[in-house]
Scaffold this motif. Sequence first.
Motif, short mmCIF file in Angstrom:
data_model
loop_
_atom_site.label_atom_id
_atom_site.label_comp_id
_atom_site.label_asym_id
_atom_site.label_seq_id
_atom_site.Cartn_x
_atom_site.Cartn_y
_atom_site.Cartn_z
N UNK A 27 0.81 -1.21 0.00
CA UNK A 27 0.00 0.00 0.00
C UNK A 27 0.85 1.27 0.00
N UNK A 28 2.15 1.14 -0.20
CA UNK A 28 3.06 2.29 -0.05
C UNK A 28 3.29 3.06 -1.35
N UNK A 29 2.71 2.61 -2.48
CA UNK A 29 2.94 3.31 -3.74
C UNK A 29 2.48 4.76 -3.65
N UNK A 30 3.38 5.68 -4.03
CA UNK A 30 3.06 7.10 -4.00
C UNK A 30 3.27 7.76 -2.65
N UNK A 31 3.58 6.98 -1.61
CA UNK A 31 3.79 7.56 -0.29
C UNK A 31 5.23 8.07 -0.17
N UNK A 32 5.45 8.90 0.85
CA UNK A 32 6.75 9.53 1.06
C UNK A 32 7.44 8.84 2.24
N UNK A 33 8.63 8.32 2.01
CA UNK A 33 9.34 7.57 3.04
C UNK A 33 9.72 8.49 4.20
N UNK A 34 9.51 7.98 5.42
CA UNK A 34 9.88 8.72 6.62
C UNK A 34 11.11 8.14 7.29
N UNK A 35 11.68 7.10 6.70
CA UNK A 35 12.84 6.46 7.29
C UNK A 35 13.77 5.99 6.18
N UNK A 36 15.03 5.76 6.56
CA UNK A 36 15.98 5.16 5.64
C UNK A 36 15.73 3.66 5.60
N UNK A 37 15.67 3.10 4.40
CA UNK A 37 15.44 1.67 4.23
C UNK A 37 16.66 1.06 3.57
N UNK A 38 17.24 0.03 4.23
CA UNK A 38 18.42 -0.65 3.71
C UNK A 38 18.04 -2.02 3.18
N UNK A 39 18.73 -2.45 2.15
CA UNK A 39 18.49 -3.78 1.59
C UNK A 39 18.96 -4.84 2.58
N UNK A 40 18.07 -5.77 2.98
CA UNK A 40 18.49 -6.80 3.93
C UNK A 40 19.34 -7.90 3.31
N UNK A 41 19.35 -8.00 1.98
CA UNK A 41 20.12 -9.06 1.33
C UNK A 41 20.44 -8.65 -0.09
N UNK A 42 21.39 -9.37 -0.69
CA UNK A 42 21.68 -9.14 -2.10
C UNK A 42 20.47 -9.55 -2.93
N UNK A 43 20.25 -8.83 -4.02
CA UNK A 43 19.18 -9.17 -4.94
C UNK A 43 19.73 -9.09 -6.36
N UNK A 44 19.79 -10.21 -7.09
CA UNK A 44 19.48 -11.56 -6.62
C UNK A 44 20.58 -12.08 -5.70
N UNK A 45 20.29 -13.18 -5.05
CA UNK A 45 21.28 -13.75 -4.13
C UNK A 45 22.27 -14.66 -4.83
N UNK A 46 21.88 -15.20 -5.97
CA UNK A 46 22.75 -16.09 -6.74
C UNK A 46 22.67 -15.65 -8.20
N UNK A 47 23.62 -16.09 -9.06
CA UNK A 47 23.55 -15.74 -10.48
C UNK A 47 22.30 -16.34 -11.12
N UNK A 48 21.58 -15.51 -11.90
CA UNK A 48 20.37 -15.95 -12.59
C UNK A 48 20.47 -15.58 -14.06
N UNK A 49 19.79 -16.36 -14.89
CA UNK A 49 19.79 -16.09 -16.32
C UNK A 49 18.86 -14.90 -16.62
#
Length: 406
Positions: A27-49
């Motif tokens: 439901x966050x589309x168009x909303x304004x972030x009030x906090x810093x958000x960090x990526x919890x993991x690599x994306x992708x985590x493994x090599x993908x085609x």
Amino acid sequence: MHFDQARHVILASLKPVGEAERVPTPEALGRVAAEEVLAPEDLPRIPLSRVDGFAVRSSDAAQAAPGHPVRLRVGGTLRAGEAASARLEPGTVLAVATGAPLPAGADAVIPWEEAVILPRGSDVRSAQEVLLTCPARPGGHVFQPGDQARRGEVLLRPGDVVDLAALDTLLSQGIASLSVWRRPRVAILPTGSELVPWDAPEAAPHQARCSNAVLLARLVEQAGGVPVLLPIAPDDRGALRQAILQALERSPDLLVTTGGASHGPFDFTVAAVADLGEVLFADLAVSPGQGTAFGLVQGVPVLCLPGGALSARILFQVLGWPALRHLGGREHVLQPRVRARLTEGVRARPGTVRLLPACLRWDDSAGWLATPRHAREFHCPGQWEGLLFIQQDAQETAEAELWERP
């Protein structure tokens, strides 16, 4: 007062709402972030085609050329969502789908359309061998770990707007909720003794249906606010004071009025604001919209717009839109401006900036082209809607704000 100065007065009088709330990420589309958000993991985590094709050891295809094809055996298939359990042996390829993991030993993917499938006439699923006529590049057509986001990378900063790309990344990272700034509440007070609700069963010939409030409510939503529609107030100074006080009981972050802001014998809106608070400016050197004012009542900003539908819309876009985005905590509040070439000449009164809706499109040879929109033209054939700022009779070019069509 010039409209740029009016913008400065308004923005200097406002403070962002500064109240955060947590919402589910979908439901966050168009909303304004009030906090810093960090990526919890690599994306992708493994090599993908990245493509449908054949996973390969690039060393096996290093010498491939149109006159010197390399023949490799197809060792099986691997679909997206399936774990790669076997190691790719030298001299073999593996048919893979887009998003499939690369098997150990593979470091590139050859798109299936760049390979000759054997026996001829076979499809990818029944292929036994492939002929490669161009070398494979290490990492070619492969999503590497962290290509889309790296663990610890900043995905959002306070003030960033969650667009579709950001939402996709947040969902792909499994982030369940997000702290966002509360949407500003905007009370909309239409004024005019001639007005009846837009959906009234009947309207006498001397009456007008009130469309302004509904149009402004939609603009408020587009700007990221929550509209609060109020009953129509008559052209009476005492009644307007009472209507303004009742509007403040709804705890708005911004009060917008329409009508009664000029100097006619029954224009009392600005006077009612002055009775209750402070008027910071009245009258702008613009057309349309000279009868526009701004003030504060009990610390709440009050934007007084003209009563005409087009004038109210234009002045809200020029003044109300950036004010609302500022209240909502956005870092960037103004629309981009460009210099556009006019497709027809436009006139303006000396000393007055003419605000004129236009359709804008980009031409590779001529740059931005602007076609003024006249009052009864509803369809905009251009790529963008825009607002021209005409400060003198303009025959060739003018400054324009870009407004992406909703």
